[in-house]
Design a protein around this motif. Structure first.
Motif, PDB file in Angstrom:
ATOM      1  N   ALA A  37      44.296  86.907   8.770  1.00 39.72           N
ATOM      2  CA  ALA A  37      43.064  87.573   8.358  1.00 39.72           C
ATOM      3  C   ALA A  37      42.144  87.763   9.557  1.00 39.72           C
ATOM      4  O   ALA A  37      42.141  86.960  10.495  1.00 39.72           O
ATOM      5  CB  ALA A  37      42.363  86.754   7.273  1.00 39.72           C
ATOM      6  N   ASP A  38      41.354  88.825   9.530  1.00 39.76           N
ATOM      7  CA  ASP A  38      40.354  89.081  10.568  1.00 39.76           C
ATOM      8  C   ASP A  38      39.187  88.118  10.356  1.00 39.76           C
ATOM      9  O   ASP A  38      38.473  88.193   9.351  1.00 39.76           O
ATOM     10  CB  ASP A  38      39.881  90.532  10.467  1.00 39.76           C
ATOM     11  N   GLN A  39      38.992  87.198  11.310  1.00 35.32           N
ATOM     12  CA  GLN A  39      37.922  86.212  11.183  1.00 35.32           C
ATOM     13  C   GLN A  39      36.953  86.267  12.363  1.00 35.32           C
ATOM     14  O   GLN A  39      36.350  85.261  12.736  1.00 35.32           O
ATOM     15  CB  GLN A  39      38.516  84.812  11.002  1.00 35.32           C
ATOM     16  N   GLY A  40      36.821  87.462  12.919  1.00 38.19           N
ATOM     17  CA  GLY A  40      35.803  87.692  13.928  1.00 38.19           C
ATOM     18  C   GLY A  40      36.311  87.598  15.349  1.00 38.19           C
ATOM     19  O   GLY A  40      37.340  86.979  15.631  1.00 38.19           O
ATOM     20  N   ALA A  41      35.556  88.208  16.260  1.00 40.24           N
ATOM     21  CA  ALA A  41      35.955  88.273  17.665  1.00 40.24           C
ATOM     22  C   ALA A  41      35.916  86.924  18.358  1.00 40.24           C
ATOM     23  O   ALA A  41      36.574  86.724  19.379  1.00 40.24           O
ATOM     24  CB  ALA A  41      35.036  89.264  18.395  1.00 40.24           C
ATOM     25  N   ARG A  42      35.158  85.984  17.810  1.00 39.67           N
ATOM     26  CA  ARG A  42      35.052  84.666  18.444  1.00 39.67           C
ATOM     27  C   ARG A  42      36.251  83.781  18.111  1.00 39.67           C
ATOM     28  O   ARG A  42      36.384  82.706  18.691  1.00 39.67           O
ATOM     29  CB  ARG A  42      33.766  83.963  17.998  1.00 39.67           C
ATOM     30  N   TRP A  43      37.091  84.220  17.179  1.00 40.69           N
ATOM     31  CA  TRP A  43      38.241  83.407  16.770  1.00 40.69           C
ATOM     32  C   TRP A  43      39.503  84.013  17.384  1.00 40.69           C
ATOM     33  O   TRP A  43      39.989  85.045  16.955  1.00 40.69           O
ATOM     34  CB  TRP A  43      38.342  83.344  15.256  1.00 40.69           C
ATOM     35  N   THR A  44      40.033  83.337  18.421  1.00 42.75           N
ATOM     36  CA  THR A  44      41.140  83.870  19.195  1.00 42.75           C
ATOM     37  C   THR A  44      42.413  83.066  18.957  1.00 42.75           C
ATOM     38  O   THR A  44      42.346  81.921  18.490  1.00 42.75           O
ATOM     39  CB  THR A  44      40.803  83.836  20.696  1.00 42.75           C
ATOM     40  N   PRO A  45      43.587  83.619  19.278  1.00 46.85           N
ATOM     41  CA  PRO A  45      44.840  82.855  19.118  1.00 46.85           C
ATOM     42  C   PRO A  45      44.842  81.514  19.853  1.00 46.85           C
ATOM     43  O   PRO A  45      45.308  80.518  19.289  1.00 46.85           O
ATOM     44  CB  PRO A  45      45.897  83.818  19.656  1.00 46.85           C
ATOM     45  N   PRO A  46      44.331  81.402  21.104  1.00 43.01           N
ATOM     46  CA  PRO A  46      44.290  80.072  21.726  1.00 43.01           C
ATOM     47  C   PRO A  46      43.408  79.087  20.965  1.00 43.01           C
ATOM     48  O   PRO A  46      43.733  77.895  20.876  1.00 43.01           O
ATOM     49  CB  PRO A  46      43.732  80.362  23.126  1.00 43.01           C
ATOM     50  N   ASP A  47      42.296  79.586  20.423  1.00 44.41           N
ATOM     51  CA  ASP A  47      41.451  78.707  19.608  1.00 44.41           C
ATOM     52  C   ASP A  47      42.203  78.240  18.367  1.00 44.41           C
ATOM     53  O   ASP A  47      42.112  77.078  17.960  1.00 44.41           O
ATOM     54  CB  ASP A  47      40.170  79.437  19.182  1.00 44.41           C
ATOM     55  N   ARG A  48      42.946  79.157  17.752  1.00 43.77           N
ATOM     56  CA  ARG A  48      43.727  78.811  16.571  1.00 43.77           C
ATOM     57  C   ARG A  48      44.744  77.727  16.905  1.00 43.77           C
ATOM     58  O   ARG A  48      44.884  76.732  16.157  1.00 43.77           O
ATOM     59  CB  ARG A  48      44.431  80.055  16.028  1.00 43.77           C
ATOM     60  N   ASP A  49      45.459  77.880  18.009  1.00 42.25           N
ATOM     61  CA  ASP A  49      46.449  76.872  18.391  1.00 42.25           C
ATOM     62  C   ASP A  49      45.791  75.512  18.601  1.00 42.25           C
ATOM     63  O   ASP A  49      46.335  74.476  18.209  1.00 42.25           O
ATOM     64  CB  ASP A  49      47.169  77.301  19.674  1.00 42.25           C
ATOM     65  N   ASP A  50      44.620  75.513  19.215  1.00 44.11           N
ATOM     66  CA  ASP A  50      43.877  74.275  19.437  1.00 44.11           C
ATOM     67  C   ASP A  50      43.485  73.642  18.106  1.00 44.11           C
ATOM     68  O   ASP A  50      43.662  72.443  17.876  1.00 44.11           O
ATOM     69  CB  ASP A  50      42.624  74.584  20.267  1.00 44.11           C
ATOM     70  N   PHE A  51      42.953  74.444  17.222  1.00 42.69           N
ATOM     71  CA  PHE A  51      42.524  73.987  15.892  1.00 42.69           C
ATOM     72  C   PHE A  51      43.683  73.383  15.107  1.00 42.69           C
ATOM     73  O   PHE A  51      43.516  72.399  14.388  1.00 42.69           O
ATOM     74  CB  PHE A  51      41.929  75.181  15.146  1.00 42.69           C
ATOM     75  N   TYR A  52      44.878  73.961  15.257  1.00 44.83           N
ATOM     76  CA  TYR A  52      46.028  73.513  14.479  1.00 44.83           C
ATOM     77  C   TYR A  52      46.570  72.153  14.925  1.00 44.83           C
ATOM     78  O   TYR A  52      47.260  71.482  14.151  1.00 44.83           O
ATOM     79  CB  TYR A  52      47.160  74.534  14.588  1.00 44.83           C
TER      80      TYR A  52
END
Length: 605
Positions: A37-52
């Motif tokens: 889902a589109d969750q804004g420009a501040r949410w990037t794939p590297p951030d997602r990997d970190d969050f996971y």
């Protein structure tokens, strides 16, 4: 050599294909096309990997044990990536095979199975052959069954010698000798005792089901039941109660700026300091190491406070602690970057406009915003003066969680404990006191002690944002300055209802991204937004909970795949059951065209 390499590559591809087929069989949604889902420009794939896979300090068990642990069917827990429990594949996991929210955390040269908040706050919904990944969304997972299956697996190991021997060979490697076997069995028994007590006394029947957990009870049970006893085991079994007030996992977008949090709104929130408190409590609930120890002598760093002989009992809150402060603060930064998911399908803009007008009506005329779900200025915090107001209201919804909040418990090693010069947190603790006060002292003490325990540099993000004076403070006064500022924000961390007047209120959150958060109400008792606009008596008495989604009625589809559980909802005669679909009558008297327009607007948020 070329032929051998080609054969090896071919075999590798076949094995990978078989593994994907196995995952698809275990969790049908994994066979669908995956989109984010589109969750804004501040949410990037590297951030997602970190969050996971970010380590925040949970230490469930040695990772080698978990890799060797088997289900009764003989398969390892890790074989399907925990998809049988609804957890989501994480292709970029640093520990291959672990799903979103699980990791192998390193600690003093050892590796531990760990959890991070994305395990419970990432969801995937299935629509027309596509699986939509929504970061920060309420998980559609079955946490209780995972916990119970781990308990059963270890019971088997300790009662079945053949099973233990097979486990030991995988953990220790080769053909371990008797001494190594005895040592491993002893270690397993020591680990299993508190885990088994917690599960036997906490987990209700029937269970929480998919998408729900009684996280507050589990945190209370863990801290008061396993961590503060005066014996070597630390267990106070009578402090553990049945965790029978399950609620839906909340969504995380905009959570960092709410001025209150937790469904009953008992925790102050809205800046990095209070966010750290929120997350420390969560780590303690998912098996972070917490061993508070009374101080025989005052720490040298606190000697200047020791001018009074009337000091309360002092505690080393971070003795043998596994809390990962840099990870916790990075996690809060990530939460602030997750935007609400945008509706990925077409919208009827004419209906959206009509729904906008209805949404902003007074709630007495079927509206949603005024005094409830509007974006309004909240209580300013030390590190954030621009919070969002989170109204707390009694709208007739299920009340069982309030029985959890008024529980009392033996205080164990914390009896008589307090934090010097930090008023407002109901201390020193009495021999028997409110569990919420025990947790409050534990969380606040752990945070205030952290600059002394881990060093001031750990707090640089908070220091630079919230405490400008610290940039010019001398090193010998910086810890005192930080502790004073922390104390100011934390001293009234938890609102404490009383047994006589529990004030049964729940938070009214801003509705951005609400379309992706089914089921609805705090206890997850209503499957769709369309059903929420019906009178409570007309809402479904039973429904399936799983990833299949209905984008017309906005919520759970009536038919689910093999991964689902059934929610049996009670009516208004059982408001205290934990499963009541009662309350929140707003919008139920709107006409059908008005309801359709309002739903279209809610999709657009």
């Amino acid at each position: 050599m070329i032929a051998k390499n080609s054969l090896r590559a071919s075999l590798t591809m076949r094995l990978a294909g078989l593994a994907l087929l196995a995952l698809a069989a275990a969790n049908p949604s994994s066979a669908a096309e995956l989109k984010y889902a589109d969750q804004g420009a501040r949410w990037t794939p590297p951030d997602r990997d970190d969050f996971y896979s970010l380590d925040q300090g949970a230490r469930i068990m040695p990772f080698s044990w978990f890799k060797a642990l088997r289900h009764p069917d003989g398969k390892h827990f890790v074989d399907d990536g925990l998809t049988r429990y609804g957890y989501l594949p994480n292709p970029n996991s640093p520990a291959p095979g672990l799903p979103v929210g699980f990791l192998a955390a390193s600690d003093n040269g050892a590796r531990f199975l760990s959890m991070t908040c994305s395990a419970c706050h990432t969801r995937q919904i299935d629509v027309n052959g596509v699986s939509w990944r929504i970061d920060g969304g309420p998980a559609l997972s079955d946490f209780q069954t995972l916990l119970a299956d781990i308990d059963t697996a270890f019971q088997t190991l300790l009662t079945d010698q053949a099973a233990f021997n097979a486990f030991a060979k995988e953990v220790l490697g080769g053909d371990p000798n008797e001494s190594a076997l005895r040592k491993l069995r002893s270690d397993v028994e020591v680990w299993f005792q508190p885990y088994d007590v917690l599960m036997r006394k906490s987990l209700p029947k029937p269970g929480w089901g998919v998408a729900r957990a009684d996280a507050v009870s589990m945190i209370f049970n863990r801290v008061a039941g396993l961590d503060i006893g005066t014996t070597s085991s630390r267990i106070i079994e009578q402090n553990i109660a049945l965790a029978d007030a399950p609620v839906r996992y909340p969504f995380l977008w905009n959570a960092a700026i709410q001025d209150m949090t937790q469904w009953p709104g008992f925790a102050e929130n809205g800046d990095d300091i209070l966010g750290l408190a929120r997350n420390v409590g969560e780590v303690y609930g998912v098996f972070g190491v917490y061993r508070p120890t009374p101080l025989i002598s005052v720490l040298p760093q606190l000697a200047r406070f020791n001018s009074s002989s009337q000091l309360p009992k002092l505690i080393n809150f971070l003795n043998d602690s596994s809390l990962n402060y840099p990870g916790l603060m990075r996690l809060e930064t990530l939460i602030q970057q997750i935007g609400p998911p945008k509706w990925p399908w077409a919208l009827n803009q004419e209906l959206v406009a009509k729904g906008d007008e209805i949404f902003h009506r007074d709630p007495k005329q079927g509206g949603c915003a005024k005094g409830c779900h509007e974006i309004a200025k909240g209580t300013p915090r030390l590190c954030n003066v621009n919070t969002w107001k989170t109204p707390l209201q009694d709208v007739g919804t299920d009340s069982r969680e309030y029985k959890v909040l008024v529980r009392e418990a033996d205080t164990g090693v914390l009896n008589g404990a307090a934090i010097p010069f930090v008023p407002g947190i109901d201390t020193p603790l009495k021999p028997k006191d409110k569990i919420i006060s025990i947790l409050g002292l534990s969380v606040i003490g752990s945070i205030i002690e952290a600059p002394l325990h881990f060093g001031i540099d750990v707090f640089k993000p908070i220091v630079e944002q919230c405490i400008p004076e610290s940039r010019v403070a001398r090193a010998d006064t910086a810890a005192t300055l930080i502790s004073a500022k922390l104390s100011a924000d934390l001293k009234n961390l938890y609102r404490k209802p009383t047994a006589a007047q529990p004030s049964i209120v729940f938070e009214s959150r801003v509705m951005q991204g609400i379309w992706a958060a089914a089921p609805y109400l705090h206890n997850g008792s209503v499957p769709t937004l369309a059903d929420l606009l019906k009178k409570p008596a007309d809402r479904p008495a039973a429904f399936k909970v799983g990833p299949a989604y209905d984008i017309e009625n906005v919520g759970l589809a009536k038919e689910q795949g093999s991964f689902s559980s059934t929610y049996n909802a009670d009516d208004c005669s059982k408001r205290d059951s934990g499963n009541s679909r009662c309350g929140h009558d707003f919008g139920t008297s709107l006409s059908d065209p008005e309801k359709k327009a309002l739903l279209e607007y809610l999709k657009s948020l």
